[in-house]
Design an enzyme around this catalytic site. Sequence first.
Site: not given
Lengths: 247, 381
Positions: B130, B132, B157-158, B339, B341, B365, B369
């Site tokens: 589960a 989105s 889970i942060t 930039i 390189g 979070e 989409e």
Amino acid sequence: MKILVLIGNVPDTTTKVKFNADKTAFDANGVQWIINPWDELALTRALELKETADSCIESIVVANVGRVETESTLRKALAVGADEAIRVDADPKDAFYVASQLAQVAIGFDLIFAGIEASDYNGAAVGGMLAELLAIQSVSAVSGIQLENGSLKINREIDGGSQTLAMNLPLLAIVQKGIAKEPRIPAMRGIMMARSKKLTVATPIEVEPLTSILSFELPAPKASCKLVAEDQAKELIRLLHEEAKVL
Amino acid sequence: MNFDLSEEHKMIRETVREFAEREIKPVAQELDEKAEFSYPLTKRMGELGLFGMYLPEKYGGQGSDILSYIIAVEEIARIDGSQAATLAAHNSLGIGPLYYFGTDEQRMKYLPQLCSGEALWSFGLTEPGAGSDSRGSKTTVELINKEWVINGSKIFITNGASDISVGSTVQAVSTMPDGSKTFTTIIVESNTPGFKRVSMHNKMMWRASDTAELFFDDCRVPEENLLGTVGQGSKIMLATLDAGRLSIAAMGLGAAQGAYELALSYAKERKQFGQPISKFQINAFKLADMAMKIELARNLLYKACWLKDEGRAYGLEAAMSKLYCSEIAKEVADEAVQIHGGYGLMKDYAVERFYRDQRLLQIGEGTSEIQRLVISRHIGC
């Protein structure tokens, strides 16, 4: 016991210095202003002294001479932990002018901290002048200050060593690097509280500055580096003789 | 109209910038390399008052507005995505739901400790099946003998598994008396029997942040651990995610700003064909585009914060900010590497870390989409 810390409002040390068209004034457009680094260290030490267990310090006041736009610098000092602020509402014309203005508000303090110089004009004169105007003793080049049982111990860096002094109050200490390790970063609580702390605006007195600025010059741009091929030793010696003129 | 920040907002920006430059920057690369969560930096963020900034003082907060908090996240993200992740997740996902939906007793029990930075809290929403489709949650909760019994698992889970992660707000499926399914949110403390937390390793990004899998095996908590009311889970989740979007947007904005500054300073120093590469129009225009996108992103995000601070609806602007800020973070970081390189591909240069760290922002979070879905619904599609 009350402490006063003098706060210079100076351009951020990474500022690209520019002058106005006739080269008589600094071009302050787009400049980020900060607390003069020596003053910031002085304030840090004052706060440390206040926080020691047996502290007899009731309050720390910060003061500057400047227009309303310098208030954000004073607010930062309040956010870091100063209790109140005084701004003398005038342009800081020269050291004598600033010291004379500060002498009107620097009354009733036991200990005054002044940074050894300001990082913009590097005058290194306000502290000494203010002590004279207030007729109190001062000590210069202070790199350490301790307060034990109400008595003051001062460390000074001197050529080839250091010196420790016992001093009486009131005193004006002109402080240099070493007085505190690192300036403090204000906590969010401090920033929130700073807006409600007292900031008094004092009217300036009539004083004639002792100096006037004729012109400013930027240092000459650095010459570009010349590379000499490794097998061209003779050419290198010629350049050192004729161009660099170091031989 | 006035686009000036207040003196206070400016001071918060300067202060957090100074902290990030002085204390995070010197260690960011090493922490990333070792994938090491920094307890000292978390503690310092707490000491500075960056956790629970927008909470009232009685809960340990600073009483600031949302914009202040967002500026703080932006400034940390300008230097390091991992520390910004710890900060943003703890504030928006950890502290947020407890503050907005907790009873006063629950708030007083948890928030002061969480605002101090000595403890972290997480939000258990995403599951292996589960993402989105958060309504596809399989984790269940049932009230048995005045105890909530939870079974199931959560992923990504942060702040869920660090040594100072003291609990999680867990969303689970509950059954109403009429047999219908609904979502209910439960407070679960880390030391609860049947609750297991496992750190997730080998991440590409946010390597110095803590990410966890949570497992619930007949995990029982007291009845009073209900957050909000039975069946309020969806509302809590949506409100939490709306607010969380602002902080993810701030991370995108900060990451873009940081990558842009690295690219600009490198382009001015790096010489090819006898001149700094910033003088070549192809690079100058890239940098100009970066600056423009960052300016747009900042204006959009600050407007969303302003709406929230004014107590007005901000869901649409929050989704737009999250989408735009995270997408420009990708574009700016990508061009910043270009930039640089070959050097941009080396770990000696911080820009590669920005390139990796930003990639989460279009996923976490609410994916890009899902943000487009939210926006399209708001505009009546």
